[in-house]
Design a protein around this motif. Structure first.
Motif, short mmCIF file in Angstrom:
data_model
loop_
_atom_site.label_atom_id
_atom_site.label_comp_id
_atom_site.label_asym_id
_atom_site.label_seq_id
_atom_site.Cartn_x
_atom_site.Cartn_y
_atom_site.Cartn_z
N LEU A 301 70.11 41.44 19.77
CA LEU A 301 70.24 43.10 19.77
C LEU A 301 68.89 43.84 20.40
O LEU A 301 69.09 44.99 20.63
CB LEU A 301 70.52 43.92 18.38
CG LEU A 301 71.96 43.49 17.90
CD1 LEU A 301 71.99 44.26 16.35
CD2 LEU A 301 72.95 44.28 18.78
N ILE A 322 65.21 47.86 22.72
CA ILE A 322 66.57 47.63 23.14
C ILE A 322 67.16 48.31 24.37
O ILE A 322 66.48 48.84 25.20
CB ILE A 322 67.24 48.13 21.96
CG1 ILE A 322 67.10 49.78 21.94
CG2 ILE A 322 66.86 47.66 20.54
CD1 ILE A 322 67.86 50.79 20.90
N LYS A 326 72.45 50.23 23.18
CA LYS A 326 72.55 49.53 21.96
C LYS A 326 71.88 50.31 20.91
O LYS A 326 71.52 49.87 19.87
CB LYS A 326 71.76 48.40 22.03
CG LYS A 326 72.29 47.18 23.03
CD LYS A 326 73.49 46.81 22.43
CE LYS A 326 74.38 45.52 23.38
NZ LYS A 326 73.38 44.39 23.59
N ALA A 330 71.82 48.92 17.09
CA ALA A 330 70.69 48.32 16.63
C ALA A 330 69.96 49.05 15.23
O ALA A 330 69.66 48.39 14.32
CB ALA A 330 69.65 48.46 17.68
#
Length: 423
Positions: A301, A322, A326, A330
């Protein structure tokens, strides 16, 4: 073995006598309350003092002096410990026993550091304007460059937001708008004030005995003005009542996610702090942690994910890189891993991996004069006398349940996300 003594009113010396190294070190720190109106001046001050002093009126003479003592070094040292800012110097030099023909090195180095502190080059009753202007620009350049390192920038922005009504939200070096109005006269006036009204912590690591170091410093600091020291303290917020989320759009190719938590414990709590350290290591600070093994490795992730704690303020920060899309998944998975820690779902590998990593770090720290200096200063601010070895001993007995209990005290306060600019 550590020995701490009061040399003068409000001036303390911590000596760590050791023959491990060929070099000794000496640091001098003035302790100040972290305040917006003086943070930048405190950061600027040691750089200006290092431009010249009695006997070494410019950088060329300072460089020649240091070269004459086997390449000794002196640098500025500005630190932030909770809501305490420290400003001063750190010197490293060859131990006397390794000098040729019994030449003394410690004594002239102590004298030099004291001259830097007490006998700066001045003009018309103030600092030299050219020195101040040059170092102001250097400091401004450093401040303006902070945005270039997005990983540290997002953490700085997180803490500004999370602690906007607390002194801890201020950066270690202050801000550009506080630097620009500083003049040679205003900085000199501030210097004279904090010299007289600040607690001073001095650290020595080397083979010389503590009494000799103390005598050298007493002689070098005999002209130090002493008055009532300005008080300092750190406001502790044990628990977050609400969660705030802030987004910032920058021209970046990777999202930066930072999450700020109230730890519910500080290093001042000697009984619970070792478990909080272990909790941070189990949750996110090492290669066996839940964040690294699960969020980064298994679930992919993020590009990186780790947690750190600020032991003086009682804050834990998770930092992650990230993809822009996400953010929610996350964030939620990071919180899920914390929840697993709270519930005591901690494997033996996670617990012992965390313990080994912490003990290894402390062992390395005990072999580093710089880290010993930093730890001793922190202990002095806390009013504690425990050593790294004492902390290591405490970590050896922390259980998984104590780690879970420490995690249950943690509350989410602020989420800060740097996302890309829409194109």
């Amino acid at each position: 073995m550590n020995r701490r003594t009061e040399l003068l009113p409000g001036v303390f010396l911590t000596c760590v006598q050791s023959e491990k190294f060929k070099t000794g070190c000496l640091s001098v720190s003035l302790l100040r309350p972290l305040r917006r109106e003086e943070a930048a001046a405190n950061a600027l001050l040691p750089a200006v003092l290092l431009r010249g002093c009695e006997g070494c009126p410019d950088m060329r003479e300072i460089s020649a002096f240091l070269d004459g003592y086997y390449g000794a070094s002196v640098g500025s040292l500005v630190r932030k410990k909770g809501e305490v800012q420290t400003t001063g110097f750190y010197a490293a030099f060859l131990e006397d026993r390794y000098a040729l023909d019994g030449e003394p090195i410690l004594a002239p180095m102590v004298d030099f550091v004291c001259r830097l502190l007490l006998r700066p080059v001045t003009e018309d009753g103030a600092f030299v304007s050219a020195f101040v202007d040059g170092e102001k620009q250097n400091l401004i350049n450093t401040m303006e460059a902070r945005i270039n390192n997005k990983r540290s920038y997002v953490v700085s922005q997180l803490l500004r937001t999370m602690c906007k009504d607390e002194a801890y939200g201020l950066p270690r070096l202050g801000d550009v708008e506080e630097v620009e109005p500083i003049t040679a006269q205003s900085l000199y006036d501030h210097y004279r004030h904090i010299l007289e009204h600040s607690r001073m912590e001095i650290f020595y690591h080397g083979s010389c005995d503590a009494d000799t170091v103390a005598d050298l410093l007493k002689a070098g600091l005999s002209d130090l003005p002493r008055g009532e020291a300005d008080a300092f303290s750190t406001v502790i917020v044990d628990k977050a009542e609400t969660v705030q989320t802030k987004r910032e759009a920058l021209d970046v190719t990777q999202g930066k996610l930072a999450m700020g938590f109230r730890l519910g414990c500080t290093a001042d709590d000697v009984e619970r702090y070792p478990a909080a350290l272990m909790m941070n290591a189990v949750f996110g600070s090492g290669v066996t942690s839940k964040l690294f093994m699960n969020v980064r490795e298994k679930m992919s992730l993020c590009y990186y994910a780790s947690s750190t704690i600020e032991k003086f303020k009682g804050v834990m920060v998770v930092s992650s890189g990230i993809e822009f899309d996400k953010f929610e998944v996350a964030r939620d998975e990071i919180l899920h891993q914390l929840e697993l820690t709270r519930q005591g779902e901690i494997t033996e590998e996670e617990l012992e991996g965390a313990r080994i990593a912490l003990l290894s770090s402390l062992k390395t720290g005990m072999d580093s004069p710089g880290r010993l200096d930093d730890y001793a200063l922190g202990q002095a601010i806390l009013g504690q006398d425990g050593t790294m070895a004492d902390l290591a001993k405490s970590l050896e007995t922390v259980t998984a349940e104590q780690v879970a209990e420490a995690a249950r005290r943690v509350t989410l306060d602020t989420v800060y996300f740097i996302e890309g600019v829409a194109k």
